[in-house]
Enzyme design. Structure first.
Site, PDB file in Angstrom:
ATOM      1  N   ILE A  74       0.706  -1.227  -0.284  1.00 42.61           N
ATOM      2  CA  ILE A  74       0.283   0.181  -0.376  1.00 42.61           C
ATOM      3  C   ILE A  74       1.107   1.598   0.210  1.00 42.61           C
ATOM      4  O   ILE A  74       0.796   2.883  -0.584  1.00 42.61           O
ATOM      5  CB  ILE A  74      -1.399  -0.201   0.986  1.00 42.61           C
ATOM      6  CG1 ILE A  74      -0.619  -0.517   2.000  1.00 42.61           C
ATOM      7  CG2 ILE A  74      -2.367  -0.665   0.991  1.00 42.61           C
ATOM      8  CD1 ILE A  74      -1.310  -0.163   3.711  1.00 42.61           C
ATOM      9  N   GLU A  76       5.560   2.527   0.204  1.00 41.74           N
ATOM     10  CA  GLU A  76       5.936   2.910   0.185  1.00 41.74           C
ATOM     11  C   GLU A  76       7.034   4.110   0.217  1.00 41.74           C
ATOM     12  O   GLU A  76       7.084   5.143  -0.441  1.00 41.74           O
ATOM     13  CB  GLU A  76       7.048   2.474  -0.859  1.00 41.74           C
ATOM     14  CG  GLU A  76       8.463   1.965  -1.202  1.00 41.74           C
ATOM     15  CD  GLU A  76       9.115   1.703  -1.514  1.00 41.74           C
ATOM     16  OE1 GLU A  76       9.110   0.747  -2.738  1.00 41.74           O
ATOM     17  OE2 GLU A  76      10.452   1.797  -1.518  1.00 41.74           O
ATOM     18  N   GLY A  77       7.687   4.286   1.472  1.00 46.03           N
ATOM     19  CA  GLY A  77       8.435   5.528   1.688  1.00 46.03           C
ATOM     20  C   GLY A  77       9.764   5.659   1.619  1.00 46.03           C
ATOM     21  O   GLY A  77      10.321   4.909   1.451  1.00 46.03           O
ATOM     22  N   THR A  78      10.612   6.666   1.842  1.00 44.56           N
ATOM     23  CA  THR A  78      11.970   6.598   1.913  1.00 44.56           C
ATOM     24  C   THR A  78      12.642   4.917   2.571  1.00 44.56           C
ATOM     25  O   THR A  78      13.803   4.899   3.005  1.00 44.56           O
ATOM     26  CB  THR A  78      12.495   7.751   2.683  1.00 44.56           C
ATOM     27  OG1 THR A  78      11.772   8.467   2.302  1.00 44.56           O
ATOM     28  CG2 THR A  78      13.587   7.975   2.045  1.00 44.56           C
ATOM     29  N   TYR A  79      11.775   4.900   3.568  1.00 44.28           N
ATOM     30  CA  TYR A  79      12.838   3.958   5.198  1.00 44.28           C
ATOM     31  C   TYR A  79      12.300   2.619   4.914  1.00 44.28           C
ATOM     32  O   TYR A  79      12.119   1.942   5.982  1.00 44.28           O
ATOM     33  CB  TYR A  79      12.393   4.823   5.707  1.00 44.28           C
ATOM     34  CG  TYR A  79      12.944   5.626   6.526  1.00 44.28           C
ATOM     35  CD1 TYR A  79      14.549   6.208   6.549  1.00 44.28           C
ATOM     36  CD2 TYR A  79      12.297   7.700   7.007  1.00 44.28           C
ATOM     37  CE1 TYR A  79      15.285   7.076   6.511  1.00 44.28           C
ATOM     38  CE2 TYR A  79      12.393   8.148   6.465  1.00 44.28           C
ATOM     39  CZ  TYR A  79      14.224   9.075   5.999  1.00 44.28           C
ATOM     40  OH  TYR A  79      14.958   9.590   6.754  1.00 44.28           O
ATOM     41  N   GLY A  80      10.911   1.774   4.469  1.00 44.76           N
ATOM     42  CA  GLY A  80      10.151   0.932   4.421  1.00 44.76           C
ATOM     43  C   GLY A  80       9.278   1.008   3.363  1.00 44.76           C
ATOM     44  O   GLY A  80       8.374   1.845   3.208  1.00 44.76           O
ATOM     45  N   LYS A  97       4.438  -2.607   8.177  1.00 44.94           N
ATOM     46  CA  LYS A  97       5.834  -1.503   7.842  1.00 44.94           C
ATOM     47  C   LYS A  97       7.350  -2.042   7.310  1.00 44.94           C
ATOM     48  O   LYS A  97       7.323  -2.280   8.916  1.00 44.94           O
ATOM     49  CB  LYS A  97       5.453  -0.421   8.700  1.00 44.94           C
ATOM     50  CG  LYS A  97       6.538   1.453   7.635  1.00 44.94           C
ATOM     51  CD  LYS A  97       6.261   2.452   7.884  1.00 44.94           C
ATOM     52  CE  LYS A  97       7.613   3.027   7.643  1.00 44.94           C
ATOM     53  NZ  LYS A  97       7.259   4.779   8.490  1.00 44.94           N
ATOM     54  N   ASP A 195       7.691  16.233   9.979  1.00 46.85           N
ATOM     55  CA  ASP A 195       7.754  15.889   8.998  1.00 46.85           C
ATOM     56  C   ASP A 195       6.182  15.212   8.732  1.00 46.85           C
ATOM     57  O   ASP A 195       5.500  14.779   7.666  1.00 46.85           O
ATOM     58  CB  ASP A 195       8.268  14.420   8.364  1.00 46.85           C
ATOM     59  CG  ASP A 195       8.146  14.112   6.757  1.00 46.85           C
ATOM     60  OD1 ASP A 195       8.549  15.573   6.369  1.00 46.85           O
ATOM     61  OD2 ASP A 195       8.733  12.853   6.512  1.00 46.85           O
TER      62      ASP A 195
HETATM   63  N1  ATP Z   1      -0.506   2.407   9.389  1.00 49.57           N
HETATM   64  C1  ATP Z   1      -1.095   2.791   8.023  1.00 49.57           C
HETATM   65  N2  ATP Z   1      -2.323   2.476   7.364  1.00 49.57           N
HETATM   66  C2  ATP Z   1      -2.318   2.187   6.136  1.00 49.57           C
HETATM   67  N3  ATP Z   1      -1.806   2.799   5.312  1.00 49.57           N
HETATM   68  C3  ATP Z   1      -0.221   3.300   5.474  1.00 49.57           C
HETATM   69  C4  ATP Z   1      -0.385   3.164   7.207  1.00 49.57           C
HETATM   70  N4  ATP Z   1       0.792   3.278   7.285  1.00 49.57           N
HETATM   71  C5  ATP Z   1       1.085   3.438   6.355  1.00 49.57           C
HETATM   72  N5  ATP Z   1       0.831   3.728   5.476  1.00 49.57           N
HETATM   73  C6  ATP Z   1       0.991   4.201   3.999  1.00 49.57           C
HETATM   74  O1  ATP Z   1       2.508   3.853   4.056  1.00 49.57           O
HETATM   75  C7  ATP Z   1       2.632   5.523   2.799  1.00 49.57           C
HETATM   76  C8  ATP Z   1       4.429   5.051   3.509  1.00 49.57           C
HETATM   77  O2  ATP Z   1       4.500   5.410   4.543  1.00 49.57           O
HETATM   78  P1  ATP Z   1       5.321   5.962   5.821  1.00 49.57           P
HETATM   79  O3  ATP Z   1       5.077   7.469   5.994  1.00 49.57           O
HETATM   80  O4  ATP Z   1       5.398   5.166   7.134  1.00 49.57           O
HETATM   81  O5  ATP Z   1       6.774   5.494   5.410  1.00 49.57           O
HETATM   82  P2  ATP Z   1       8.019   6.234   5.110  1.00 49.57           P
HETATM   83  O6  ATP Z   1       8.792   5.122   5.005  1.00 49.57           O
HETATM   84  O7  ATP Z   1       8.083   6.909   6.516  1.00 49.57           O
HETATM   85  O8  ATP Z   1       7.897   7.408   3.910  1.00 49.57           O
HETATM   86  P3  ATP Z   1       8.204   8.951   3.750  1.00 49.57           P
HETATM   87  O9  ATP Z   1       8.928   8.566   2.423  1.00 49.57           O
HETATM   88  O10 ATP Z   1       7.014   9.543   3.145  1.00 49.57           O
HETATM   89  O11 ATP Z   1       8.907   9.657   5.196  1.00 49.57           O
HETATM   90  C9  ATP Z   1       2.175   6.272   3.520  1.00 49.57           C
HETATM   91  O12 ATP Z   1       1.928   7.712   3.093  1.00 49.57           O
HETATM   92  C10 ATP Z   1       0.790   5.323   3.663  1.00 49.57           C
HETATM   93  O13 ATP Z   1       0.295   6.031   2.156  1.00 49.57           O
END
Ligand code: ATP
Length: 390
Positions: A74, A76-80, A97, A195
């Site tokens: 669902i 993908e962010g920078t960290y996972g 995650k 953030d």
């Molecule tokens: N609890 C959750 N329920 C549903 N979708 C989620 C949840 N946590 C994260 N996501 C989805 O995954 C995406 C990435 O999650 P998250 O922002 O926590 O990751 P990140 O690697 O820290 O991202 P970023 O690059 O924004 O820092 C979110 O934008 C959201 O679409």
């Protein structure tokens, strides 16, 4: 292998414990809110919330990730990577995650500093509008660690990208009041998110907003605590960070909330700068050039000389937000106060008359919900963050 696993998790556990006990993170909870509670380190081995000792269960109470059936990816962010998954024991739908494990990482066991932060902070917060970390699951080998979180149907960025018409004012207010309530709770507990942006705001099927992604969050309160200015996604970054301030206050979140409110009202990002210089120019175009009269400490900011602040004497909030009520424009201006020491707090912003004038915030249960757009594209703004963790 078993021994390596045990060592690895103990190493992470010790690191978390150390980070929370270190003076830079030692905080006392605020007593001003009924939701405040002692911020206490709980071991990563307590991850299922029941009191089971490490000895009882071998390598901690963390369940193995194969107890979760991955349904789809669902996000993908920078960290996972984030998956929607089914807990095969409880049948519950959760978000998993995955934390990237990189043996080259400097921190313990290859776990990134941001993941450690996210875990330590999510384990100490408990609020309806902050995503709930249920537990931590691990893979059989030493390569996988997963945050098991409550599942939220959509993120606000994807929703905004797909809505044909802007949110109604009552819906904007419903989102904003929940965001302010969550932020007030975090700030009362000495946590700065650092953030806040629409892709980090999740909505459940029932319209409840959940603040997510605490990978950059920090505990504040220590005097002269220095932090890198290169946090917060550019479009949501406040002027003091752009101008090189290393002392961060909760005001960085308040500025970001102003940008989010603007984005919800306009149905497009409010200040989409491509570079730090352009970002500052866009701020000045909207609010006018900051002066020492309204922001006495501006001359002390280290990066000021790298910017050529264009003279622009007008505040254009009322022009840009021509369809927004004067009360709404006033709230925007308060959230966008240049001087961070004078910027509104989240708790006070939540009581602003904008939320009691017509139209009132709608009930979360009537917020629009489009589960079919859940897996659609993520906006590009996420890539603009260029963050440095410190
Ligand atoms: N609890 C959750 N329920 C549903 N979708 C989620 C949840 N946590 C994260 N996501 C989805 O995954 C995406 C990435 O999650 P998250 O922002 O926590 O990751 P990140 O690697 O820290 O991202 P970023 O690059 O924004 O820092 C979110 O934008 C959201 O679409």
């Amino acid at each position: 292998m078993k021994i390596r696993m045990a060592e690895k998790w103990e190493e992470i556990d010790a690191l978390l414990k150390m980070s929370l006990n270190s003076s830079s993170l030692a905080v006392t909870p605020s007593s001003s809110t009924s939701e405040s509670r002692p911020l206490r380190y709980t071991s990563i081995f307590d991850c299922k919330e029941k009191a089971v000792s490490q000895e009882d269960i071998g390598y901690g109470s963390c369940r193995q990730v194969n107890e979760f059936e991955k349904l789809n990816r669902i996000g993908e962010g920078t960290y996972g990577i984030v998956y929607r998954a089914r807990d095969t024991v409880s049948n519950e739908i959760v978000a998993l995650k995955k934390v990237r494990i990189d043996e080259k990482q400097s921190s313990a066991a290859g776990i990134s500093e941001s993941a450690l932060r996210e875990i330590t902070i999510l384990k100490r917060v408990k609020h309806d509008n902050v995503v709930h970390l249920k537990e931590i699951a691990v893979s059989k080998d030493i390569k996988g660690m997963f945050l098991v979180m409550e599942y939220c149907e959509q993120d606000l960025a994807t929703l905004l990208d797909h809505l044909q018409v802007p949110f109604m004012v009552a819906e904007v207010k419903c989102i904003l009041i929940q965001l302010l309530t969550a932020t007030a709770y975090l700030h009362e507990n000495f946590i700065i998110h650092r953030d806040l942006k629409v892709s980090n705001l999740l909505l459940t099927a029932g319209g409840i907003l959940k603040v997510a992604d605490f990978g950059l969050a920090r505990i504040f309160g220590e005097e002269n605590m220095r932090m890198t200015p290169r946090v917060v996604t550019l479009w949501y970054r406040c002027p003091e960070l752009l101008l090189g301030s290393t002392t961060q206050t909760p005001g960085v979140d308040i500025w970001a909330i102003g940008c989010i409110l603007g984005e919800l009202l306009l149905h497009r990002p409010l200040l989409p700068g491509k570079t730090e210089i352009e970002q500052m120019d866009k701020i000045i175009q909207l609010l006018g050039t900051p002066t020492t009269k309204i922001w006495p400490a501006i001359n002390e900011l280290p990066a000021l000389k790298s910017f050529d602040l264009k003279p622009q004497p007008f505040n254009n909030i009322k022009v840009v937000f021509e369809n927004v009520s004067p009360t709404g424009c006033e709230l925007l201006n308060l959230l966008f106060t240049y001087d961070p020491s004078k910027r509104l707090s989240a708790a006070i912003a939540a009581k602003h008359p904008y939320f009691t004038e017509s139209p009132l915030p709608c009930d979360p249960s009537v917020m629009p919900s489009y589960p079919q757009i859940r897996n659609s594209r993520k906006r590009k703004s996420t890539n603009v963050s260029t963050v440095t963790v410190s």
